[in-house]
Design an enzyme around this catalytic site. Structure first.
Site, mmCIF file in Angstrom:
data_model
loop_
_atom_site.group_PDB
_atom_site.id
_atom_site.type_symbol
_atom_site.label_atom_id
_atom_site.label_comp_id
_atom_site.label_asym_id
_atom_site.label_seq_id
_atom_site.Cartn_x
_atom_site.Cartn_y
_atom_site.Cartn_z
ATOM 1 N N TYR A 145 0.815 -1.220 0.000
ATOM 2 C CA TYR A 145 0.000 0.000 0.000
ATOM 3 C C TYR A 145 0.846 1.266 0.000
ATOM 4 O O TYR A 145 0.311 2.367 -0.166
ATOM 5 C CB TYR A 145 -0.934 0.008 1.219
ATOM 6 C CG TYR A 145 -2.178 -0.827 1.020
ATOM 7 C CD1 TYR A 145 -2.111 -2.220 1.051
ATOM 8 C CD2 TYR A 145 -3.421 -0.242 0.800
ATOM 9 C CE1 TYR A 145 -3.249 -2.993 0.872
ATOM 10 C CE2 TYR A 145 -4.558 -1.008 0.625
ATOM 11 C CZ TYR A 145 -4.468 -2.385 0.659
ATOM 12 O OH TYR A 145 -5.599 -3.141 0.474
ATOM 13 N N LYS A 196 2.992 -15.044 4.217
ATOM 14 C CA LYS A 196 3.520 -15.972 3.204
ATOM 15 C C LYS A 196 5.045 -15.995 3.302
ATOM 16 O O LYS A 196 5.754 -15.750 2.312
ATOM 17 C CB LYS A 196 3.087 -15.533 1.805
ATOM 18 C CG LYS A 196 1.709 -15.973 1.388
ATOM 19 C CD LYS A 196 1.523 -17.484 1.253
ATOM 20 C CE LYS A 196 2.059 -18.039 -0.037
ATOM 21 N NZ LYS A 196 1.790 -19.504 -0.157
ATOM 22 N N ASP A 229 -2.804 -18.650 2.940
ATOM 23 C CA ASP A 229 -3.677 -19.487 2.103
ATOM 24 C C ASP A 229 -4.351 -20.555 2.967
ATOM 25 O O ASP A 229 -5.553 -20.794 2.866
ATOM 26 C CB ASP A 229 -2.915 -20.086 0.904
ATOM 27 C CG ASP A 229 -1.554 -20.671 1.274
ATOM 28 O OD1 ASP A 229 -1.119 -20.519 2.433
ATOM 29 O OD2 ASP A 229 -0.920 -21.284 0.388
ATOM 30 N N ASP A 253 -6.472 -7.027 4.197
ATOM 31 C CA ASP A 253 -7.570 -6.538 3.366
ATOM 32 C C ASP A 253 -8.363 -7.713 2.803
ATOM 33 O O ASP A 253 -9.592 -7.759 2.890
ATOM 34 C CB ASP A 253 -7.008 -5.682 2.217
ATOM 35 C CG ASP A 253 -8.113 -5.206 1.298
ATOM 36 O OD1 ASP A 253 -9.149 -4.741 1.817
ATOM 37 O OD2 ASP A 253 -7.960 -5.325 0.066
ATOM 38 N N ASP A 257 -12.557 -9.447 3.855
ATOM 39 C CA ASP A 257 -13.760 -9.596 3.024
ATOM 40 C C ASP A 257 -14.311 -11.016 3.192
ATOM 41 O O ASP A 257 -15.524 -11.221 3.292
ATOM 42 C CB ASP A 257 -13.466 -9.308 1.543
ATOM 43 C CG ASP A 257 -13.779 -7.848 1.164
ATOM 44 O OD1 ASP A 257 -13.614 -6.959 2.025
ATOM 45 O OD2 ASP A 257 -14.196 -7.595 0.012
#
Ligand code: NAD
Ligand code: IPM
Ligand code: MN
Length: 359
Positions: A145, A196, A229, A253, A257
């Protein structure tokens, strides 16, 4: 004999809240959430700012000069709706307003509680409110970002684009410490770090080292690591195992969701952008939803729960609690919008909640 001061009872000062409804459904859900706050009797006063796509298209202003220092100086909290408008395809105004607040006001902790209010809202089979009750602590000022990168040989077949993932020792340490402090303050038992690091070895390595170091200061809190993941799988298969999750800006982010879906959808999810001790910003997780904007169908519950989160942050805990339980009543009595299986409009849903709060 008592001195005169003993008879002086100061009038409680109102908390000052800057309101930026923004774009699309932000302009609908925010005024409705404010009505609910008013009904709670909370000692707050609102000042609304017209920052958003309309203002940008009218006079080119995204954030007026001195906008961020003014918010920090003159307000106790900021309440934002959503930013993003198809008429501004560059999304420049949203970047400058929303990411501007997060970055320039250094609101480094994006706290996104994930709570299922009623089994009927959850798309998972047989999930109950006890199964879905965790919090994502998302790093909010770094990562991809930061908009560092560039294009080489732009627009040619040989184009190269880079987007740097920035992770500073200070930034990683403070968000991890925030997550542990949050767990301690909220009676949570476990902090999981997710990322990750199997692929992003440099940044991931830093997060792993710092996580282990900071964890030592919180010996009563259990720690865990899960690749992001695998975490997505876990969120759907066994959400009950989750407690506090700390992760970077981009992963935070994305997983919130998914987490919103577990709660009934984006219309139900709340968030706070926090720097302890500074003016912090509160916004629902959803965006401006241009396709449903202006139709009185957007779910106001995410912004109402966000307002409750803001009040609790400001120390107005009784009012926050009243609002949260009224939302719960609304869910149980099906006084909801269509996205979550109700039949009310935005206004009617918020009105019902406001009336329940005022009782
Ligand atoms: P979105 O959250 O606006 O919408 C995604 C889906 O969820 C849509 O189907 C929408 O109708 C639905 N939805 C969202 N909020 C809802 C609500 N309260 N009630 C009922 N349904 C709701 O995300 P998007 O479509 O990816 O983005 C639209 C615009 O919003 C873009 O410009 C994006 O950049 C911006 N955005 C802003 C924020 C923010 O200001 N915090 C967050 C996300 C997206
Ligand atoms: C969010 C949004 C924002 C983000 C966008 C609108 C810049 O998706 O708050 O979740 O990516 O942080
Ligand atoms: Mn998002």
């Amino acid at each position: 004999m008592l001195s005169a001061e003993c008879y002086y009872f100061p009038v409680p000062t109102k908390k000052r809240i800057a309101v930026v409804p923004g774009d699309g459904i932000g302009k609908e859900v925010v005024p409705n959430a404010l009505e609910v706050v008013r009904a709670s009797g909370a000692a707050v006063e609102f000042t609304t700012f017209d920052w958003g796509a309309d203002r940008y298209l009218a006079d080119g202003t995204t954030v007026p000069a001195d906008g961020f220092p003014m918010l920090a100086r003159d307000f106790d909290a900021i309440f934002v709706g959503a930013l993003g408008d198809p008429r501004v395809p560059s999304n420049i105004h949203a970047k400058e307003i929303l990411l501007g607040m997060r970055f320039k006001m250094d609101l480094y902790a994006n706290v996104r509680p994930v709570r299922l209010l009623d089994a009927s809202l959850c798309p998972l089979k047989n999930a109950s409110p006890d199964d879905i009750n965790f919090t994502v602590v998302r790093e909010n000022t770094e990562g991809v970002y930061m908009d560092m990168g560039g294009n080489f040989k732009f627009g040619t077949p040989d184009e190269v684009a880079t987007q740097e993932d920035i992770n500073t020792r200070k930034g990683v340490e403070r968000i991890i410490r925030f997550a542990f402090e949050y767990a301690r303050a909220n009676g949570r038992e476990k902090v999981m770090m997710s990322g990750k690091s199997n692929v992003m070895t440099y940044a991931g390595g830093l997060w792993q080292r710092v996580f282990k170091e900071v964890a030592k200061e919180f010996s009563e809190i259990q720690t865990q690591h899960m690749y992001v993941d695998a975490l997505c799988l876990q969120m759907v298969r066994e959400p009950r195992s989750l407690d506090v999750i700390v992760t970077n800006n981009m992963f935070g982010d994305i997983i919130t969701d998914l987490a919103a879906a577990l709660q009934g959808g984006l219309g139900m999810a709340a968030s706070g952008n926090i720097h302890p001790g500074r003016t912090s910003m509160f916004e629902p997780v959803h965006g401006s939803a241009p396709l449903i904007a202006g139709k009185n169908i957007a779910n106001p519950m995410g912004s109402i729960l966000t307002a409750a989160m803001m009040l609790a942050h400001l120390g107005l805990k009784a009012e926050a609690q009243k609002i949260e339980s009224a939302v719960l009543d609304a869910v149980r009595e099906l006084k909801m919008t269509v996205d979550v299986g109700g039949s009310l409009g935005t206004r009617e849903c918020a009105q019902w909640i406001a009336e329940r709060v005022a009782k």
